[in-house]
Scaffold this active site. Structure first.
Site, short mmCIF file in Angstrom:
data_model
loop_
_atom_site.label_atom_id
_atom_site.label_comp_id
_atom_site.label_asym_id
_atom_site.label_seq_id
_atom_site.Cartn_x
_atom_site.Cartn_y
_atom_site.Cartn_z
N SER A 104 -4.81 6.39 0.88
CA SER A 104 -3.40 6.36 0.45
C SER A 104 -2.82 4.94 0.48
O SER A 104 -1.63 4.75 0.26
CB SER A 104 -2.56 7.24 1.39
OG SER A 104 -2.64 6.72 2.71
N GLY A 105 -3.66 3.95 0.78
CA GLY A 105 -3.16 2.57 0.84
C GLY A 105 -2.41 2.28 2.12
O GLY A 105 -1.74 1.26 2.25
N ASP A 152 -5.68 -5.74 7.12
CA ASP A 152 -5.47 -4.35 7.58
C ASP A 152 -5.84 -4.22 9.05
O ASP A 152 -5.12 -3.59 9.84
CB ASP A 152 -6.32 -3.37 6.75
CG ASP A 152 -5.87 -3.28 5.30
OD1 ASP A 152 -5.02 -4.08 4.89
OD2 ASP A 152 -6.36 -2.39 4.57
#
Ligand code: MEV
Length: 321
Positions: A104-105, A152
């Site tokens: 979903s990013g 991330d």
């Protein structure tokens, strides 16, 4: 470290993330800004009853030793940690429980990688140090993303908001705790590695153009830090809109995401954009003060998965097993 020094159970959790500015360009040297979100992945590592080792998530159970690609990032993190610290004689159970939607990013794979690395390092009895976690989690992320910038992992590990650059690393951005973003998941999963490749082809084709866009992305990311620090939300929203145009130019938006963004921009928000790799995944918007809940209520009628995210200060957390 001897192999029989491992604990019987160690748990860790880590948050997902949104990228506020600079995704994709960060792979090519730009600064970028990311923030942790209040959705987490929890990983529990424990001693199995028998000798076989397993990974489980949402009712799916696979062998840690099977060579197929399922849970490959987890397998490579485990392989790295066991090769450095010794494989426990008994089997190991790795149980993943995540409330971050996959693909979903929102940094689901990085959060799972960070929590898995920390729990496994703790399980084998080694010191749970940030550098070791980053090294092991990066090994997992490379299986999913090819060549990640590292943003991330850093957002998940550190929590809060960070200014990140591949060469200079992550710096915390001081935050007003009331800052909220609206997240809307498009419902379309996508592969980060394919979008990163698409952007790389674009760079190779138009190197000078891409270089200017990368510089602009760096400038905008530094301006995000200014806007957040001074509480200038209209400016922050304007930067998000500019970043969205830039991401469109390099081909990571599409009609479906543009429509979703246009719809959200008709509400009480200052700006909206893709967050993360694009192609699908999620968009974020910056609601006007006190308007977040009302905007969410209306958006939720039109979109299945949408929520207001606050930014937790804590990133990785060792949990009670
Ligand atoms: C993915 O969350 C962010 C990208 O910039 C890839 C990366 O930085 O590794 C698209």
């Amino acid at each position: 470290m001897k192999v029989d020094e491992h604990r019987t159970s160690v748990s860790a959790s880590a948050p997902g993330k949104v990228i506020i500015c600079g995704e994709h360009y960060v792979v090519h040297g730009s600064h970028a800004v990311a923030a942790a979100i209040n959705k987490r992945a929890k990983v529990k590592v424990s001693t199995a009853d028998g000798r076989s080792s397993t990974i489980s998530s949402r009712g799916v159970n696979v062998s840690l030793d099977s060579p197929d690609r399922s849970f490959y990032s987890i397998k490579s993190i485990a392989k790295k940690i066991f090769s450095e610290h010794g494989k426990p004689r008994a089997g190991v159970k790795i149980a993943i429980d995540s409330d971050i939607p996959a693909g979903s990013g929102l940094g689901s794979s990085a959060a799972v990688s960070v929590a898995t690395a920390a729990a496994l390092i703790g399980f084998v009895g080694a010191r749970v140090e940030p550098a070791k976690i980053v090294e092991a989690a990066t090994c997992g992320e490379k299986e999913v993303h090819g060549n990640p910038s590292g943003i991330d992992i850093q957002a998940s590990l550190n929590g809060g908001m960070i200014l990140f650059n591949k060469n200079s690393g992550a710096k915390p951005v001081p935050l007003d705790r009331s800052l909220q973003f609206l997240v809307v998941y498009s419902g379309r999963q996508r592969k980060t590695s394919e979008l990163v490749d698409k952007v790389r082809r674009m760079r190779d084709r138009y190197p000078r153009f891409f270089e200017r866009l990368t510089e602009a992305s760096s400038f905008l990311s530094l301006e995000v830090v200014e806007a957040v620090s001074s509480g200038d939300l209209p400016y922050l929203g304007a930067i998000m809109n500019m970043m969205q145009s830039s991401l469109s130019w390099i081909g990571v938006s599409n009609r479906m995401l543009d429509n979703l963004i246009e719809d959200v921009l008709s509400e009480d928000v200052y700006g909206a954009k893709i967050t993360g790799a694009g192609g699908g995944g999620s968009i974020i918007a910056l609601p006007k003060p006190e308007k977040g809940s009302a905007v969410l209520k209306r958006i939720a009628l039109r979109n299945k998965v949408s929520f207001l995210c606050t930014i937790p200060q804590r990133g990785l957390r060792m949990e009670e097993a």
